[in-house]
Design a protein around this motif. Structure first.
Motif, PDB file in Angstrom:
ATOM      1  N   ALA A 194      88.152 -13.885  54.003  1.00 47.44           N
ATOM      2  CA  ALA A 194      87.689 -13.130  55.165  1.00 47.44           C
ATOM      3  C   ALA A 194      88.353 -11.769  55.083  1.00 47.44           C
ATOM      4  N   PHE A 195      87.564 -10.700  55.111  1.00 42.35           N
ATOM      5  CA  PHE A 195      88.132  -9.387  54.804  1.00 42.35           C
ATOM      6  C   PHE A 195      87.271  -8.273  55.375  1.00 42.35           C
ATOM      7  N   SER A 196      87.876  -7.098  55.448  1.00 41.32           N
ATOM      8  CA  SER A 196      87.142  -5.893  55.823  1.00 41.32           C
ATOM      9  C   SER A 196      86.360  -5.397  54.612  1.00 41.32           C
ATOM     10  N   LEU A 197      85.145  -4.976  54.849  1.00 42.52           N
ATOM     11  CA  LEU A 197      84.340  -4.426  53.762  1.00 42.52           C
ATOM     12  C   LEU A 197      84.953  -3.124  53.260  1.00 42.52           C
ATOM     13  N   ASP A 198      84.613  -2.757  52.035  1.00 44.42           N
ATOM     14  CA  ASP A 198      85.142  -1.515  51.473  1.00 44.42           C
ATOM     15  C   ASP A 198      84.770  -0.297  52.311  1.00 44.42           C
ATOM     16  N   ASP A 199      83.614  -0.346  52.985  1.00 46.93           N
ATOM     17  CA  ASP A 199      83.241   0.803  53.820  1.00 46.93           C
ATOM     18  C   ASP A 199      83.948   0.786  55.165  1.00 46.93           C
ATOM     19  N   ARG A 232      79.016  -8.677  47.309  1.00 42.95           N
ATOM     20  CA  ARG A 232      79.124  -9.323  46.001  1.00 42.95           C
ATOM     21  C   ARG A 232      80.051  -8.531  45.081  1.00 42.95           C
ATOM     22  N   ALA A 233      79.881  -7.210  45.037  1.00 38.88           N
ATOM     23  CA  ALA A 233      80.705  -6.373  44.170  1.00 38.88           C
ATOM     24  C   ALA A 233      82.173  -6.431  44.588  1.00 38.88           C
ATOM     25  N   GLN A 234      82.429  -6.441  45.890  1.00 41.71           N
ATOM     26  CA  GLN A 234      83.809  -6.498  46.362  1.00 41.71           C
ATOM     27  C   GLN A 234      84.444  -7.837  46.026  1.00 41.71           C
ATOM     28  N   VAL A 235      83.701  -8.916  46.227  1.00 46.44           N
ATOM     29  CA  VAL A 235      84.225 -10.239  45.888  1.00 46.44           C
ATOM     30  C   VAL A 235      84.486 -10.346  44.385  1.00 46.44           C
ATOM     31  N   ALA A 236      83.562  -9.817  43.576  1.00 48.99           N
ATOM     32  CA  ALA A 236      83.758  -9.840  42.126  1.00 48.99           C
ATOM     33  C   ALA A 236      85.054  -9.129  41.747  1.00 48.99           C
ATOM     34  N   ARG A 237      85.333  -8.023  42.409  1.00 46.13           N
ATOM     35  CA  ARG A 237      86.582  -7.304  42.133  1.00 46.13           C
ATOM     36  C   ARG A 237      87.789  -8.133  42.583  1.00 46.13           C
ATOM     37  N   GLN A 315      88.121 -21.973  60.156  1.00 44.08           N
ATOM     38  CA  GLN A 315      88.245 -20.699  60.838  1.00 44.08           C
ATOM     39  C   GLN A 315      89.209 -19.809  60.046  1.00 44.08           C
ATOM     40  N   VAL A 316      88.707 -18.714  59.502  1.00 47.47           N
ATOM     41  CA  VAL A 316      89.508 -17.816  58.670  1.00 47.47           C
ATOM     42  C   VAL A 316      89.546 -16.445  59.334  1.00 47.47           C
ATOM     43  N   ALA A 317      90.742 -15.883  59.438  1.00 47.32           N
ATOM     44  CA  ALA A 317      90.925 -14.616  60.150  1.00 47.32           C
ATOM     45  C   ALA A 317      90.899 -13.439  59.193  1.00 47.32           C
ATOM     46  N   ALA A 318      90.118 -12.431  59.529  1.00 45.26           N
ATOM     47  CA  ALA A 318      90.071 -11.184  58.762  1.00 45.26           C
ATOM     48  C   ALA A 318      90.916 -10.133  59.468  1.00 45.26           C
ATOM     49  N   PHE A 319      91.641  -9.348  58.695  1.00 41.85           N
ATOM     50  CA  PHE A 319      92.493  -8.296  59.238  1.00 41.85           C
ATOM     51  C   PHE A 319      91.633  -7.263  59.971  1.00 41.85           C
ATOM     52  N   PRO A 320      92.170  -6.645  61.032  1.00 37.26           N
ATOM     53  CA  PRO A 320      91.378  -5.657  61.778  1.00 37.26           C
ATOM     54  C   PRO A 320      90.918  -4.494  60.903  1.00 37.26           C
ATOM     55  N   THR A 321      89.778  -3.940  61.241  1.00 40.28           N
ATOM     56  CA  THR A 321      89.331  -2.715  60.585  1.00 40.28           C
ATOM     57  C   THR A 321      90.243  -1.563  61.009  1.00 40.28           C
ATOM     58  N   GLY A 352      89.799   8.388  53.874  1.00 42.76           N
ATOM     59  CA  GLY A 352      89.309   8.171  52.521  1.00 42.76           C
ATOM     60  C   GLY A 352      90.373   8.008  51.461  1.00 42.76           C
ATOM     61  N   THR A 353      91.634   7.900  51.873  1.00 42.21           N
ATOM     62  CA  THR A 353      92.723   7.806  50.901  1.00 42.21           C
ATOM     63  C   THR A 353      92.628   6.558  50.036  1.00 42.21           C
ATOM     64  N   PHE A 354      92.058   5.484  50.580  1.00 44.12           N
ATOM     65  CA  PHE A 354      92.034   4.219  49.861  1.00 44.12           C
ATOM     66  C   PHE A 354      90.700   3.950  49.163  1.00 44.12           C
ATOM     67  N   ASP A 355      89.961   4.984  48.884  1.00 46.50           N
ATOM     68  CA  ASP A 355      88.717   4.787  48.144  1.00 46.50           C
ATOM     69  C   ASP A 355      89.018   4.137  46.798  1.00 46.50           C
ATOM     70  N   VAL A 356      88.350   3.031  46.526  1.00 52.21           N
ATOM     71  CA  VAL A 356      88.673   2.230  45.343  1.00 52.21           C
ATOM     72  C   VAL A 356      88.469   3.010  44.052  1.00 52.21           C
ATOM     73  N   ALA A 357      87.322   3.624  43.889  1.00 58.31           N
ATOM     74  CA  ALA A 357      87.015   4.325  42.648  1.00 58.31           C
ATOM     75  C   ALA A 357      87.974   5.491  42.427  1.00 58.31           C
ATOM     76  N   THR A 358      88.290   6.221  43.502  1.00 60.83           N
ATOM     77  CA  THR A 358      89.195   7.366  43.371  1.00 60.83           C
ATOM     78  C   THR A 358      90.569   6.929  42.897  1.00 60.83           C
ATOM     79  N   LEU A 359      91.114   5.865  43.508  1.00 61.29           N
ATOM     80  CA  LEU A 359      92.441   5.391  43.115  1.00 61.29           C
ATOM     81  C   LEU A 359      92.440   4.816  41.703  1.00 61.29           C
ATOM     82  N   ARG A 360      91.381   4.136  41.343  1.00 63.34           N
ATOM     83  CA  ARG A 360      91.332   3.498  40.028  1.00 63.34           C
ATOM     84  C   ARG A 360      91.214   4.525  38.911  1.00 63.34           C
ATOM     85  N   ASP A 361      90.452   5.593  39.140  1.00 57.90           N
ATOM     86  CA  ASP A 361      90.159   6.561  38.086  1.00 57.90           C
ATOM     87  C   ASP A 361      91.108   7.753  38.069  1.00 57.90           C
ATOM     88  N   ALA A 362      91.915   7.913  39.113  1.00 62.31           N
ATOM     89  CA  ALA A 362      92.791   9.077  39.200  1.00 62.31           C
ATOM     90  C   ALA A 362      93.968   8.940  38.250  1.00 62.31           C
TER      91      ALA A 362
END
Length: 455
Positions: A194-199, A232-237, A315-321, A352-362
């Motif tokens: 259970a998680f917050s979406l990347d967006d 799906r893409a987030q879960v795959a990651r 019942q699974v708890a997701a962290f707040p957005t 936008g500091t935690f953008d996945v692609a930016t952090l991975r490619d920087a």
């Protein structure tokens, strides 16, 4: 009335239907609520419906779920809803939100969309179904409304996706992998997330199971029109299924230290934090606490302030957005300074500091500088976020004390590996330096033979 029976338990408000209305037969499905988080009306009732014949269980405001079928539904994707002869049991909560359609599924096939008008749904408790099998619909009593976690338990549309692993993958290893607050001790065949979406717009739940060599994900909590492919893409990651692991197995086989470790944990891949945002929040929350204490506080915080979803019967708890996190002024067990730093993490996420692609490619130095500008995020935490939340498989490995001790012992060094030792040895792990480092930390204890020698 023909072909239907209701068995009220406690109190219920039963609707009335036109007894002359004809209801064609069709697959039985269950209404799943979307949108509203308000508790339901009181009372419980059992609705008799035929999972193989005519009718689906639904619900309307201030009346228990009802039965009706084919004319007002259409397939959401090819294949429709699978027929079957087993009873369908479902629990629904809340009022039907005006202007929102319902998503319904019998639990065996794809969901379909109910096309009834939200303001004039014709379902009624005494619609004929012509059979005796039943689907149970439970309305929550008022006494349960005082529990904040109950108010956030939402049964919502279900949809599925599939991922075909490239290379060996073990769902059991993934489910039992300890990372952050996760520390599962048993595996029942399902990995629950259970998680917050990347967006950062909302949270979802995902139940992962294995079927015919694929990993099947069942998503709950996704708003109507939500992007299933993004989930799906987030879960795959998260479970490292976004990489082809056949090359990883070749890298392991070529290293006399790594090979027996992977053989002892076949199919183990790194399991990551749900997102860089959640990794940063964990770093701030767990600072100077033991993992067990931090996990307990994080779980309570998520249940009280996040979103609790039904994921494969649990019942699974997701962290707040981030937006929700900024609304929280204080919370039980969370010191004021940590609350302030959590707000800093939320603001950075929205910026936008935690953008996945930016952090991975920087460049690593640039990424570390941006992350360490957040109050409470130091060198160790910034490395954790980059290594364990972005999906990078081949980052340079150094400045990792626990790994240095393991490598020093396993490769027969005179003590813990230095940074230079780690960099030198990790050259043989390319292009999976991060994965091998995680493997050694997670599973080297399963191998008792320490005969490997330094290159």
């Amino acid at each position: 009335m023909r072909g239907v029976r209701t068995q009220p338990v406690g109190r219920s408000n039963e609707g009335r239907a036109n007894p002359n209305r004809r209801v064609p037969s069709g697959p039985a499905v269950d209404h799943r609520r979307v949108g509203s988080e308000q508790p339901n009306q009181e009372g419980t009732a059992q609705i008799m419906a035929d999972p193989a014949g005519g009718g689906h269980a639904g619900w309307c405001s201030r009346r228990v779920a009802t039965t009706r079928s084919a004319p007002n539904v259409r397939p959401a994707r090819p294949g429709g809803v699978a027929r079957g002869d087993a009873p369908v049991v479902v629990t629904v909560r809340g009022r039907r939100p005006a202007g929102r359609s319902l998503r319904i599924s019998d639990g065996r096939g794809p969901p379909i969309a109910c096309q009834c008008s939200p303001t004039s749904c014709p379902h009624s408790v005494d619609s004929p179904t012509g059979s005796g099998r039943f689907a149970r619909v439970v309305h929550r009593p008022p006494a349960m409304r005082s529990d904040p976690s109950v108010r956030r338990r939402i049964l919502v549309p279900m949809t599925t996706f599939r991922i075909t692993p490239r290379g060996t993958f073990s769902l059991a290893e993934a489910a039992m992998f300890g990372v952050g607050h996760r520390a599962e001790s048993t595996f029942d065949g399902t990995m629950r997330l259970a998680f917050s979406l990347d967006d950062l717009s909302t949270q979802v739940g995902v139940a992962l199971t294995e079927a015919d060599g694929d990993i099947v994900g069942e998503v709950s909590g996704l708003p109507p029109g939500g992007d299933v492919e993004a989930v799906r893409a987030q879960v795959a990651r998260i479970v490292s299924l976004d990489h082809d692991a056949t090359g990883y197995e070749g890298v392991a086989a070529a290293d006399p230290v790594v090979a027996p470790v992977l053989a002892a944990a076949p199919g183990l891949r790194p399991v990551l934090f749900h997102s860089p945002y959640e990794a940063a929040a964990w770093s701030v929350l767990s600072l100077r606490w033991g993992r067990r204490q931090a996990a307990a506080v994080r779980e309570r915080f998520a249940r009280e302030h996040g979103r609790v979803l039904d994921v494969a019967g649990q019942q699974v708890a997701a962290f707040p957005t981030p937006a929700r996190l900024l609304e929280i002024e204080s919370s039980r067990g969370v010191p004021e300074v940590k609350m302030q730093r959590l707000h800093g993490v939320a603001k950075a996420a929205l910026a936008g500091t935690f953008d996945v692609a930016t952090l991975r490619d920087a460049d690593q130095a640039d990424a570390d500088a941006a992350l360490q500008a957040i109050p409470g995020i130091g060198p160790f935490s910034s490395a954790l976020i980059r290594f364990r939340a972005t999906g990078a498989a081949d980052l340079a490995v150094d400045r990792e004390r626990n790994l240095a001790e393991i490598v020093g012992e396993r490769y027969g060094l005179d003590g813990p590996a230095t940074d230079d030792d780690l960099v030198r040895l990790a050259e043989g792990w390319r292009p999976f330096r991060t994965w091998v480092a995680v493997l050694l930390r997670a599973a080297s204890g399963r191998v008792t033979d320490h005969s490997g020698k330094a290159a």
